[in-house]
Design a protein around this motif. Sequence first.
Motif, mmCIF file in Angstrom:
data_model
loop_
_atom_site.group_PDB
_atom_site.id
_atom_site.type_symbol
_atom_site.label_atom_id
_atom_site.label_comp_id
_atom_site.label_asym_id
_atom_site.label_seq_id
_atom_site.Cartn_x
_atom_site.Cartn_y
_atom_site.Cartn_z
ATOM 1 N N ILE A 141 -0.486 -6.335 5.936
ATOM 2 C CA ILE A 141 -0.210 -6.737 7.182
ATOM 3 C C ILE A 141 0.354 -8.144 6.959
ATOM 4 N N ALA A 142 -0.508 -8.935 6.095
ATOM 5 C CA ALA A 142 -0.149 -10.264 5.985
ATOM 6 C C ALA A 142 1.105 -10.267 5.310
ATOM 7 N N ALA A 143 1.278 -9.510 4.145
ATOM 8 C CA ALA A 143 2.488 -9.266 3.232
ATOM 9 C C ALA A 143 3.757 -9.030 4.280
ATOM 10 N N ALA A 144 3.666 -8.072 4.875
ATOM 11 C CA ALA A 144 4.730 -7.675 6.156
ATOM 12 C C ALA A 144 5.138 -8.882 6.870
ATOM 13 N N LEU A 145 4.184 -9.641 7.218
ATOM 14 C CA LEU A 145 4.401 -10.788 8.314
ATOM 15 C C LEU A 145 5.318 -11.908 7.185
ATOM 16 N N TRP A 146 4.942 -11.857 5.968
ATOM 17 C CA TRP A 146 5.934 -12.813 5.243
ATOM 18 C C TRP A 146 6.937 -12.562 4.759
ATOM 19 N N THR A 147 7.369 -10.949 4.525
ATOM 20 C CA THR A 147 8.769 -10.781 4.531
ATOM 21 C C THR A 147 9.631 -10.967 5.579
ATOM 22 N N LEU A 148 8.809 -10.772 7.019
ATOM 23 C CA LEU A 148 9.795 -11.039 8.067
ATOM 24 C C LEU A 148 9.844 -12.297 8.404
ATOM 25 N N ARG A 312 14.299 -2.342 -5.809
ATOM 26 C CA ARG A 312 14.244 -3.538 -6.736
ATOM 27 C C ARG A 312 14.216 -4.864 -5.983
ATOM 28 N N ALA A 313 14.834 -4.672 -4.650
ATOM 29 C CA ALA A 313 14.896 -5.925 -3.788
ATOM 30 C C ALA A 313 13.512 -6.436 -3.432
ATOM 31 N N SER A 314 13.531 -7.872 -3.222
ATOM 32 C CA SER A 314 12.341 -8.899 -3.168
ATOM 33 C C SER A 314 11.415 -8.277 -2.255
ATOM 34 N N THR A 315 11.987 -7.649 -1.014
ATOM 35 C CA THR A 315 11.377 -7.260 -0.081
ATOM 36 C C THR A 315 10.381 -6.224 -0.294
ATOM 37 N N PHE A 316 10.721 -5.165 -0.844
ATOM 38 C CA PHE A 316 10.105 -3.955 -1.065
ATOM 39 C C PHE A 316 9.102 -4.266 -2.332
ATOM 40 N N ARG A 317 9.503 -5.081 -3.255
ATOM 41 C CA ARG A 317 8.635 -5.482 -4.431
ATOM 42 C C ARG A 317 7.402 -6.023 -3.757
ATOM 43 N N LEU A 318 7.469 -6.996 -2.720
ATOM 44 C CA LEU A 318 6.030 -7.778 -2.374
ATOM 45 C C LEU A 318 5.490 -6.547 -1.603
ATOM 46 N N LEU A 319 6.121 -5.904 -0.650
ATOM 47 C CA LEU A 319 5.354 -4.774 0.058
ATOM 48 C C LEU A 319 4.497 -3.927 -0.887
ATOM 49 N N ALA A 320 5.267 -3.545 -2.073
ATOM 50 C CA ALA A 320 4.540 -2.678 -2.943
ATOM 51 C C ALA A 320 3.442 -3.393 -3.542
ATOM 52 N N GLN A 321 3.761 -4.735 -3.924
ATOM 53 C CA GLN A 321 2.600 -5.434 -4.601
ATOM 54 C C GLN A 321 1.301 -5.536 -3.744
ATOM 55 N N ALA A 322 1.446 -5.921 -2.557
ATOM 56 C CA ALA A 322 0.577 -5.783 -1.437
ATOM 57 C C ALA A 322 -0.205 -4.565 -1.079
ATOM 58 N N GLY A 323 0.485 -3.420 -1.339
ATOM 59 C CA GLY A 323 -0.118 -1.964 -1.436
ATOM 60 C C GLY A 323 -1.049 -1.779 -2.643
ATOM 61 N N LEU A 324 -0.459 -2.328 -3.540
ATOM 62 C CA LEU A 324 -1.451 -2.134 -4.881
ATOM 63 C C LEU A 324 -2.523 -2.926 -5.003
ATOM 64 N N ALA A 325 -2.363 -4.373 -4.368
ATOM 65 C CA ALA A 325 -3.474 -5.268 -4.220
ATOM 66 C C ALA A 325 -4.576 -4.746 -3.390
ATOM 67 N N SER A 326 -4.029 -3.962 -2.286
ATOM 68 C CA SER A 326 -4.928 -3.507 -1.287
ATOM 69 C C SER A 326 -5.901 -2.392 -2.031
#
Length: 360
Positions: A141-148, A312-326
């Motif tokens: 959720i924090a990562a989604a807000l950061w991408t927004l 490979r876009a930065s938005t989706f990489r960040l969201l995937a990284q957040a999912g992995l961290a979770s």
Amino acid sequence: MSLLKARCDHPEAHTFATSTPGSRVVSTASAVASWRPLRNAQCPLRKCFTSGRPVRLQRACNPKLQHRSPLTTASAASSSSGSTESSSLVTFYTGLAAVFAASAAARLANPQWYAELAHDACPNGLAAGLIRLSGATLIPIAAALWTLKGAAEHDRLASNTYRRLNLGLAAWAASNLTLLAKGAAEHVVTWCTGVQTVVYLVTIAACGYAWSTSTGYAPTGRQIIDGVTDDIRNLFKNSSWLSALLSALSVFAAAAGILTLVEPFQYFQPEAFRALNGGLGGWYMRGYSNNLLFIVVLLTSLKDALDRERHRASTFRLLAQAGLASSLAEIATFYFTGQASGVVREVVIGAIMAAYLTKE
């Protein structure tokens, strides 16, 4: 037809060209008087609208427009208004991302302290594990807000991905606000209730506003329904094995979120957690299920990007990284509470996220 060609083809222009020297003045006057387009010819403004700089060239063509153009003033005012709105949204997104990231960190690092602060309670080990699970699922959720926040900075909130995230976050905050209204007096201390209420209201306002205005018009109920049904249909249109796994994971997360929201201790959780049938345990299980429902939005966004080869876009990489961290945080939580089934489940989910990040 150009002005030069028109002049040469005009019958009186031929008369002018072949007449005797003595009649030239009369012929010229007659030609000019009879052919009104020659008298009223304007500067060719067509170029003004195809050159990319219409206002500047119009002013150059017409001396009467040399003063400040109203169109320029209106455009500047509109641009200034848009910049102000984007700047405000960036501020809201940044602040909300920081709040939820801090909440996730506090729940993961010291759940006992967090429970004493927010609930005036001292949880046992299993209840602390539930608090950690809720913190782990706040990371996306924090990562989604950061991408927004990044999308607002680059004026890209009208993209389907960011519209989906905004709508999902607004719905998630509204659901949490409902839970807070029903159980705050019993489970949350008064000052913390006030803080959480403000944070959820700001989330609803910022994300709802960005979603409803990003395309320049407010969506109708029919458009909302069509968008949701399109996402559901797309879950069953997979471009690869990884896309199919993301679809299956989305369905599983949606089922787990809905069923756990209704019956907090009956589904998808280890047996030991089901024994926590007290009020505080139920509170955190419902919060955890709300977070799972938002993660469904994140997973569908990742799948959509993969199907469009935009993963490979930065938005989706960040969201995937957040999912992995979770997933990694949940693995640690289940491991230290002795819940092997939870560890296995999160290892599978973490492997899917890792495969997404390493896919070329």
